[in-house]
Design a protein around this motif. Sequence first.
Motif, PDB file in Angstrom:
ATOM      1  N   ILE A 225       0.832  -1.200   0.000  1.00  0.00           N
ATOM      2  CA  ILE A 225       0.000   0.000   0.000  1.00  0.00           C
ATOM      3  C   ILE A 225       0.868   1.253   0.000  1.00  0.00           C
ATOM      4  O   ILE A 225       0.622   2.201  -0.748  1.00  0.00           O
ATOM      5  CB  ILE A 225      -0.955  -0.002   1.206  1.00  0.00           C
ATOM      6  CG1 ILE A 225      -2.014  -1.098   1.032  1.00  0.00           C
ATOM      7  CG2 ILE A 225      -1.634   1.359   1.361  1.00  0.00           C
ATOM      8  CD1 ILE A 225      -2.892  -1.304   2.260  1.00  0.00           C
ATOM      9  N   ARG A 226       1.907   1.283   0.838  1.00  0.00           N
ATOM     10  CA  ARG A 226       2.772   2.459   0.906  1.00  0.00           C
ATOM     11  C   ARG A 226       3.478   2.711  -0.431  1.00  0.00           C
ATOM     12  O   ARG A 226       3.621   3.852  -0.876  1.00  0.00           O
ATOM     13  CB  ARG A 226       3.804   2.309   2.033  1.00  0.00           C
ATOM     14  CG  ARG A 226       3.231   2.274   3.441  1.00  0.00           C
ATOM     15  CD  ARG A 226       2.460   3.524   3.817  1.00  0.00           C
ATOM     16  NE  ARG A 226       3.247   4.737   3.836  1.00  0.00           N
ATOM     17  CZ  ARG A 226       3.805   5.275   4.922  1.00  0.00           C
ATOM     18  NH1 ARG A 226       3.650   4.673   6.109  1.00  0.00           N
ATOM     19  NH2 ARG A 226       4.478   6.393   4.864  1.00  0.00           N
ATOM     20  N   ARG A 227       3.931   1.640  -1.068  1.00  0.00           N
ATOM     21  CA  ARG A 227       4.561   1.797  -2.385  1.00  0.00           C
ATOM     22  C   ARG A 227       3.563   2.364  -3.389  1.00  0.00           C
ATOM     23  O   ARG A 227       3.886   3.255  -4.182  1.00  0.00           O
ATOM     24  CB  ARG A 227       5.098   0.453  -2.900  1.00  0.00           C
ATOM     25  CG  ARG A 227       6.347  -0.056  -2.201  1.00  0.00           C
ATOM     26  CD  ARG A 227       6.998  -1.180  -2.997  1.00  0.00           C
ATOM     27  NE  ARG A 227       6.086  -2.297  -3.206  1.00  0.00           N
ATOM     28  CZ  ARG A 227       5.962  -3.331  -2.367  1.00  0.00           C
ATOM     29  NH1 ARG A 227       6.703  -3.385  -1.264  1.00  0.00           N
ATOM     30  NH2 ARG A 227       5.136  -4.319  -2.642  1.00  0.00           N
ATOM     31  N   TYR A 228       2.359   1.829  -3.356  1.00  0.00           N
ATOM     32  CA  TYR A 228       1.319   2.276  -4.280  1.00  0.00           C
ATOM     33  C   TYR A 228       0.989   3.753  -4.052  1.00  0.00           C
ATOM     34  O   TYR A 228       0.858   4.526  -5.013  1.00  0.00           O
ATOM     35  CB  TYR A 228       0.068   1.419  -4.095  1.00  0.00           C
ATOM     36  CG  TYR A 228      -1.042   1.730  -5.068  1.00  0.00           C
ATOM     37  CD1 TYR A 228      -1.091   1.117  -6.325  1.00  0.00           C
ATOM     38  CD2 TYR A 228      -2.040   2.643  -4.746  1.00  0.00           C
ATOM     39  CE1 TYR A 228      -2.104   1.407  -7.220  1.00  0.00           C
ATOM     40  CE2 TYR A 228      -3.053   2.949  -5.643  1.00  0.00           C
ATOM     41  CZ  TYR A 228      -3.087   2.320  -6.874  1.00  0.00           C
ATOM     42  OH  TYR A 228      -4.089   2.618  -7.765  1.00  0.00           O
TER      43      TYR A 228
ATOM     44  N   SER B 244      -3.810   8.470   7.092  1.00  0.00           N
ATOM     45  CA  SER B 244      -2.603   9.142   7.568  1.00  0.00           C
ATOM     46  C   SER B 244      -1.469   8.983   6.561  1.00  0.00           C
ATOM     47  O   SER B 244      -0.743   9.944   6.253  1.00  0.00           O
ATOM     48  CB  SER B 244      -2.192   8.583   8.928  1.00  0.00           C
ATOM     49  OG  SER B 244      -1.023   9.209   9.402  1.00  0.00           O
ATOM     50  N   TRP B 245      -1.301   7.773   6.023  1.00  0.00           N
ATOM     51  CA  TRP B 245      -0.275   7.543   5.007  1.00  0.00           C
ATOM     52  C   TRP B 245      -0.541   8.402   3.773  1.00  0.00           C
ATOM     53  O   TRP B 245       0.378   8.995   3.209  1.00  0.00           O
ATOM     54  CB  TRP B 245      -0.244   6.076   4.599  1.00  0.00           C
ATOM     55  CG  TRP B 245       0.149   5.130   5.688  1.00  0.00           C
ATOM     56  CD1 TRP B 245       0.850   5.416   6.820  1.00  0.00           C
ATOM     57  CD2 TRP B 245      -0.155   3.740   5.739  1.00  0.00           C
ATOM     58  NE1 TRP B 245       1.008   4.279   7.578  1.00  0.00           N
ATOM     59  CE2 TRP B 245       0.406   3.226   6.947  1.00  0.00           C
ATOM     60  CE3 TRP B 245      -0.845   2.856   4.910  1.00  0.00           C
ATOM     61  CZ2 TRP B 245       0.301   1.903   7.328  1.00  0.00           C
ATOM     62  CZ3 TRP B 245      -0.960   1.521   5.278  1.00  0.00           C
ATOM     63  CH2 TRP B 245      -0.386   1.047   6.477  1.00  0.00           C
TER      64      TRP B 245
ATOM     65  N   GLN C  96     -10.475  13.164  12.230  1.00  0.00           N
ATOM     66  CA  GLN C  96      -9.479  12.501  13.067  1.00  0.00           C
ATOM     67  C   GLN C  96      -8.075  12.641  12.475  1.00  0.00           C
ATOM     68  O   GLN C  96      -7.092  12.678  13.225  1.00  0.00           O
ATOM     69  CB  GLN C  96      -9.843  11.023  13.240  1.00  0.00           C
ATOM     70  CG  GLN C  96     -11.095  10.813  14.072  1.00  0.00           C
ATOM     71  CD  GLN C  96     -11.381   9.340  14.295  1.00  0.00           C
ATOM     72  OE1 GLN C  96     -10.696   8.664  15.074  1.00  0.00           O
ATOM     73  NE2 GLN C  96     -12.395   8.835  13.624  1.00  0.00           N
ATOM     74  N   ILE C  97      -7.984  12.728  11.164  1.00  0.00           N
ATOM     75  CA  ILE C  97      -6.685  12.947  10.524  1.00  0.00           C
ATOM     76  C   ILE C  97      -6.299  14.419  10.627  1.00  0.00           C
ATOM     77  O   ILE C  97      -5.138  14.765  10.847  1.00  0.00           O
ATOM     78  CB  ILE C  97      -6.729  12.504   9.053  1.00  0.00           C
ATOM     79  CG1 ILE C  97      -7.100  11.014   8.963  1.00  0.00           C
ATOM     80  CG2 ILE C  97      -5.384  12.758   8.378  1.00  0.00           C
ATOM     81  CD1 ILE C  97      -6.168  10.081   9.703  1.00  0.00           C
ATOM     82  N   ASN C  98      -7.298  15.295  10.447  1.00  0.00           N
ATOM     83  CA  ASN C  98      -7.106  16.747  10.609  1.00  0.00           C
ATOM     84  C   ASN C  98      -5.936  17.254   9.772  1.00  0.00           C
ATOM     85  O   ASN C  98      -5.010  17.890  10.278  1.00  0.00           O
ATOM     86  CB  ASN C  98      -6.911  17.095  12.092  1.00  0.00           C
ATOM     87  CG  ASN C  98      -6.996  18.591  12.345  1.00  0.00           C
ATOM     88  OD1 ASN C  98      -7.700  19.301  11.622  1.00  0.00           O
ATOM     89  ND2 ASN C  98      -6.299  19.074  13.351  1.00  0.00           N
TER      90      ASN C  98
END
Length: 257
Positions: A76-79, A123-124, A161-163
């Motif tokens: 997911i992070r790579r994507y 968040s990511w 919540q991410i704000n």
Amino acid sequence: MVAYGWCRGIEDAELLHKYGFDYIECPLSALQLENEVLHQELLRAYLDSPLPVYAFNVFFPGDIKVVGPDVDPERIRRYLYRAAKAMNQIGSKISVLGSGRARDIPDGWERNRAEDQLLHLLSWISEELKGSGVTLAIEPLNKKETNLIGSVAEAVHFAKQINHPAIRVLADFYHMDEDSEALDTLTAHKDWLAHIHIADTGRLSPGTGQYPYAEFAAQLTAAGYKGGISAECSLQRLDEELPASLTFMKQTFQRIG
């Protein structure tokens, strides 16, 4: 200033340009972000598009899961890294997080764990989109399409919540109508609206059905909405419905912005 677009593949950009649309909204998954060779081959069409690719939808390919036991954080992070890079390169401004299957909570998986996973995802995304010029719009889907985030209010709950300024919310007239969501949620959550999707009865083109467009437009006007409005629906006769729907959209939303 309100802009009008349609959710289509990049191959239809010339057609939408012909009929006077302001932008095209394409599937992000079509960019083949996990296949670098193929991605580079496909990218040119987006860079050379006669219409701005203002927005992307279909955020994840079908085999990526973002909640449940099969989540692969590294993939997911790579994507996300590649997605942010590509959208910035193309000059897009909005990325829609629908992907109902990806976020659907599987049987036996605790809801609180799924919500934590979704918050990690958001968040990511906020980290990757920082400085890219792209805003993520969380899309609420009707209950037949997902069991996680089914209303504008619920989407706003997660965004708060991410704000982070890169995480906002989309309102989709079709999904709202399917679940009888009150239209005044548009004004109640006006500060969080970043993008709009529309359709009409039967998920067909705007102006062909009985959706309460006057009220929908009045709520957007009261909310002070200024942004993109994309039709996302089936078309039966492209050359008739595209220009007719654009005329309808302009007439309906003329007081916005």
